[in-house]
Enzyme design. Structure first.
Site, short mmCIF file in Angstrom:
data_model
loop_
_atom_site.label_atom_id
_atom_site.label_comp_id
_atom_site.label_asym_id
_atom_site.label_seq_id
_atom_site.Cartn_x
_atom_site.Cartn_y
_atom_site.Cartn_z
N GLU A 429 14.04 -27.73 86.34
CA GLU A 429 12.75 -27.51 85.68
C GLU A 429 12.61 -26.18 84.96
O GLU A 429 11.50 -25.78 84.59
CB GLU A 429 11.59 -27.71 86.67
CG GLU A 429 11.49 -29.14 87.18
CD GLU A 429 10.29 -29.40 88.08
OE1 GLU A 429 9.55 -28.46 88.41
OE2 GLU A 429 10.09 -30.57 88.47
N ASP A 430 13.72 -25.50 84.71
CA ASP A 430 13.60 -24.23 83.98
C ASP A 430 13.26 -24.47 82.51
O ASP A 430 12.59 -23.64 81.89
CB ASP A 430 14.88 -23.42 84.11
CG ASP A 430 15.03 -22.82 85.51
OD1 ASP A 430 14.15 -23.05 86.34
OD2 ASP A 430 16.03 -22.13 85.75
#
Length: 853
Positions: A429-430
């Protein structure tokens, strides 16, 4: 030349504070270990998993220095031998002294270290002292040293981004903040003249699967001149001896006709070949390394689809396209040194028995223990590995990049022999974080050096550094920039994978509408539920007698780390389930029923989209999450103590090889745009069957309906007779108006529909469809709900003369295990549930939706 000797340095360890003059030192509780486990062992801290004790142990993570020390004897070192201290992992900022000489400083929990200590060892006592600084305080120091970086995170605080340590130690929306430290992996003294540095296999399988080439590689150190390679399985035994090159390398190639292939569970067996490299000096064996490998052909297929935009995203193993149904995995404990190999086996057994085929190792934990990956190899569970970066904007100063590259290379080398691993992903989820914060990522910019100068420098890690590591070390395994990743944004449902959090988070959609929320591969989605009442009683300070033993208590709320969990659980309950908060047992049941309905809806609707060659519109769904790292209310379907929640069973049913599904939808057709009165309302039923075996089968499908209030059967119809179901895809069966005696008088919302699939007259699948939301159902108290044990005690047989929603079986005796649970019943059926550990005298209770106290 003497063989390599390995001496575990695992005895007589003591620990204590190094920042307090004259502090006492105490024996450790185990080895490897960490400071929380040792403090807990000596009753110096309360159990952080009980009550709100987590708050009372925060000081442990802010102590400036903890110290571990031991003494050990060393054997005599030969003139040509060297002595190496090998540290499997030190968590995290550590200074190591041997006999008062500094031999090592570390700042990365994930990097194994080796130090030549030949000149420092005594034959008598050797003093080994390891001092650990506070990762929390050191992290903040680094943040302040790099003020130009745009620090920011979801979960925990920004100091975690500056430290290569398990990120969940800073707390997550399912886990406590417990910043521990210590020697978390083994420490050994190695004595040798020559040794094997690395052993691995490259496997290539012909398209026909009739032949495989296995290339065994070894890297050696020292003067030994040859390596013997052995590859064996059952009657197959291949061997070859080769010279070690000047660079220390050795390679042997074996060709195997008709190899025994490794398959995912339910597609075949999981044979594991034994690959051994033996280092030879003349005729002497001086070192040996053995790995178990699997021979299989794996591809990730991304190609255009028929009738829909974007591309597929499915795994093909041994030429078999697969729909991957499974779970996400987080570390099994906040304190991983106490997780045993047997516990890893038990966790993976739950996965396999739950009809799941994939685990995604989430990117905020650790490079997982061999015990977990060995279990996945043995039980046929595919593994998706995230590199440990999660939910933030990571910095990239030069020393940090060097550390990350070392970390990645060392750990990929440790992982790469596992046949279960089919994909590596750069982070969790970066990219979503980058998009949400408006950080710079210009897809037209192809210069990695320029990325380092942007406000999203970690792009360099995910799109340059880690791909290069994987190209060098595991070129045959697919590398994915991150999860989720694909398309114009990370949320593009037509390319790559997505995390679907618009149920629970985001727009908080209805879970009945998961078919509108799918993607090519859904690698996260979920719904919270309370854990077992036993688990709650265990974390309440006074157990069953605790005044906080109710759903809205301070302690129970404390054991849910999700922001806004009170509102979100209440929202989904209020929208769907008739419930009350008292007694606790019924409330726990209600939340677990809601989770079960949500997750089963997702799997049922997304498996429908696996429609055959060229129409792999959805090829995977991995629920968030399988497990917990402490006792907590979370999205897990099995709690910290390996107790399955009710959703575990509904997911298991939806992942059966052959299933049947129903989608009920209401369609309103006004006579014209000006009327609110003259509106024709139709309730449609769409029925389909999913055959995820590889064989075509022929089925009959029967639909039956019951009135929820009167228990009268209102229709019965064979909708498919001798209907072929092609293997490995879903087949649409029928779309009809719900058959009621009188349309548009409310009967549609009172009618329960059941689909039965028969093969050769035998029932092979069943699905009960209720009007939604369940809170509107006119639930009746069953007049004759029965449970009886079969004569052999292997089944609990359920029946009712009234439709009953969600019958849950419960037993005080935890040795009694159920093979299924949360069963919907209609009149005229006997539904058998597998049970083990029960006798005729075993008390099995039932709970169901709408049950009166």
């Amino acid at each position: 030349m003497a063989p390599r000797t390995v001496i575990p340095i695992d005895a007589d360890w003591q620990f204590g504070r190094a920042d307090v003059q004259g502090a006492s030192f105490l024996p450790v509780s185990r080895f490897p270990t960490n400071v929380h486990l040792d403090l807990l062992h000596h009753n110096l801290i309360p159990d952080p998993f009980i009550g709100k004790n987590e708050l009372d142990v925060q000081w442990v993570g802010e102590v400036k220095a903890w110290q571990y020390r031991t003494s050990f004897k060393a054997p005599k070192i030969g003139d040509r031998e060297k002595a190496i201290l090998a540290f499997g992992g030190l968590d995290t900022f550590a200074q190591v002294l041997l006999n008062r000489s500094k031999i090592l400083e570390t700042d990365n929990m994930f990097i194994p270290e080796r130090v030549d200590v030949t000149a420092l060892l005594n034959e008598t006592d050797n003093q080994l002292v390891i001092t650990f600084d506070s990762a929390y305080l050191r992290g903040w120091e680094r943040v302040e040293q790099h003020p130009t970086h745009k620090w920011g995170v979801w979960n925990g605080d920004s100091s975690r981004l500056a430290v290569r340590k398990a990120q969940y130690h800073w707390g997550w929306d399912w886990g406590p903040t417990l910043l521990t430290c210590g020697p978390w992996k083994p420490i050994n003294l190695e004595i040798y003249e020559s040794r094997l540095v690395d052993v691995y296999a490259s496997v290539a399988v012909e398209e026909s699967l009739a032949s495989a080439t296995v290339v065994l590689h070894a890297a050696a150190e020292g003067n030994a001149s040859k390596v013997r390679f052995d590859l064996s399985l059952d009657q197959t035994a291949l061997s070859g001896t080769v010279d070690v090159t000047e660079e220390g390398g050795a390679v042997a190639t074996f060709t195997i006709s008709n190899p025994e292939l490794w398959y995912p569970i339910r597609y075949g067996k999981q044979p594991l070949y034994t690959a051994t490299a033996t280092l030879l000096d003349g005729g002497d064996e001086v070192d040996a390394v053995t790995k178990r490998i699997g021979i299989r052909k794996v591809e990730l297929v991304q190609k255009p689809l028929k009738g829909q935009p974007g591309t597929s995203f499915f795994f093909q193993v041994n030429n078999i396209p697969m729909f991957c149904g499974g779970s996400n995995w987080i570390p099994a404990d906040s304190f991983t040194p106490r997780v045993t190999r047997q516990q890893y086996q038990d966790w993976v057994k739950l996965v396999a028995q739950g009809n799941q085929s994939m685990l995604r190792i989430w990117g905020g934990g650790v490079y997982e223990h061999e015990g977990l990956l060995d279990a996945c190899d043995e039980q046929g569970i595919l593994v998706w590995v995230d590199f440990p970066f999660a939910c933030g904007n990571y910095p990239c100063w030069p020393e940090m990049l060097q550390s990350i590259e070392r970390e990645a290379r060392e750990n990929v080398k440790l992982l790469r022999h596992h046949p279960s691993i089919v994909i590596y992903a750069g982070n969790n989820e970066d990219y979503q974080y980058q998009e949400s914060e408006g950080l710079t990522r210009d897809v037209r910019d192809k210069d990695p050096q320029s990325w380092l100068k942007s406000d999203f420098p970690a792009r360099y890690i995910y799109e340059h550094l880690l791909p290069q590591v994987c190209r060098d070390l595991v070129p045959e395994t697919f590398y994915h920039y991150g999860s989720p990743w694909g398309g114009k944004t990370s949320g593009d449902p037509t390319i790559g994978d997505i995390h679907q959090w618009n149920v629970w988070h985001g727009t908080q959609e209805r879970y009945q509408d998961f078919d509108k929320l799918g993607g090519r591969f859904v690698s996260e989605f979920g719904m919270e539920a309370f854990p077992s009442v036993r688990t709650i009683d265990a974390f309440l300070p006074k157990g069953k007698d605790d005044p906080d033993r109710h759903p809205q208590s301070e302690v129970v709320d404390f054991h849910n780390k999700a922001a806004g969990h009170e509102r979100r659980i209440a929202l989904y309950l209020a929208e769907n389930i008739p419930y009350a908060t008292d007694p606790l047992e019924q409330y726990v049941y209600s939340t677990q029923l809601m989770q079960a309905e949500c997750l089963s809806s997702a799997f049922r609707l997304w498996r429908r989209e696996w429609k055959g060659p060229g129409r792999e519109y959805c090829s995977g769904a991995l629920l968030w999450q399988l497990n917990d790292c402490w006792p907590v209310t979370s999205w897990a379907i099995c709690d910290y103590h390996l107790r399955p929640k009710l959703a575990y069973y509904t997911v298991k049913r939806e992942l059966n090889p052959i299933t049947v599904g129903i989608k009920r939808s209401e369609h309103r057709h006004p006579k014209d745009k000006y009327t609110r009165v003259d509106v024709q309302v139709k309730t449609k039923l769409e029925v389909w069957a999913s055959n995820f075996t590889l064989d075509d089968v022929e089925i009959d499908c029967v639909l039956k309906g019951w009135h929820a209030e009167t228990a009268e059967q209102v229709f019965g119809e064979t909708i498919a007779s001798s209907r072929p179901l092609s293997g490995n895809q879903t087949t649409e069966l029928v779309a009809i108006d719900i058959p009621v005696k009188t349309p548009n008088v409310g009967l549609e919302g009172r009618t329960i529909v059941v689909a039965y699939l028969y093969r050769d007259g035998n029932l092979i699948a069943r699905h009960v469809d209720w009007p939604q939301p369940l809170k509107h159902s006119h639930l009746q108290q069953p007049r004759n709900l029965k449970l009886r044990l079969s004569d052999d005690g292997g089944s609990a047989i359920l029946s009712s003369d009234t439709p009953v929603k969600g019958v849950a079986l419960e037993c005080e005796d935890e040795t009694v295990k159920f093979g299924d649970n949360l069963i919907d019943l209609v009149p005229g059926e006997e539904v058998p549930i597998g049970v083990t550990g029960a006798t005729k005298s075993t008390a099995i209770a039932m709970r169901y939706l709408g049950m009166r106290r």
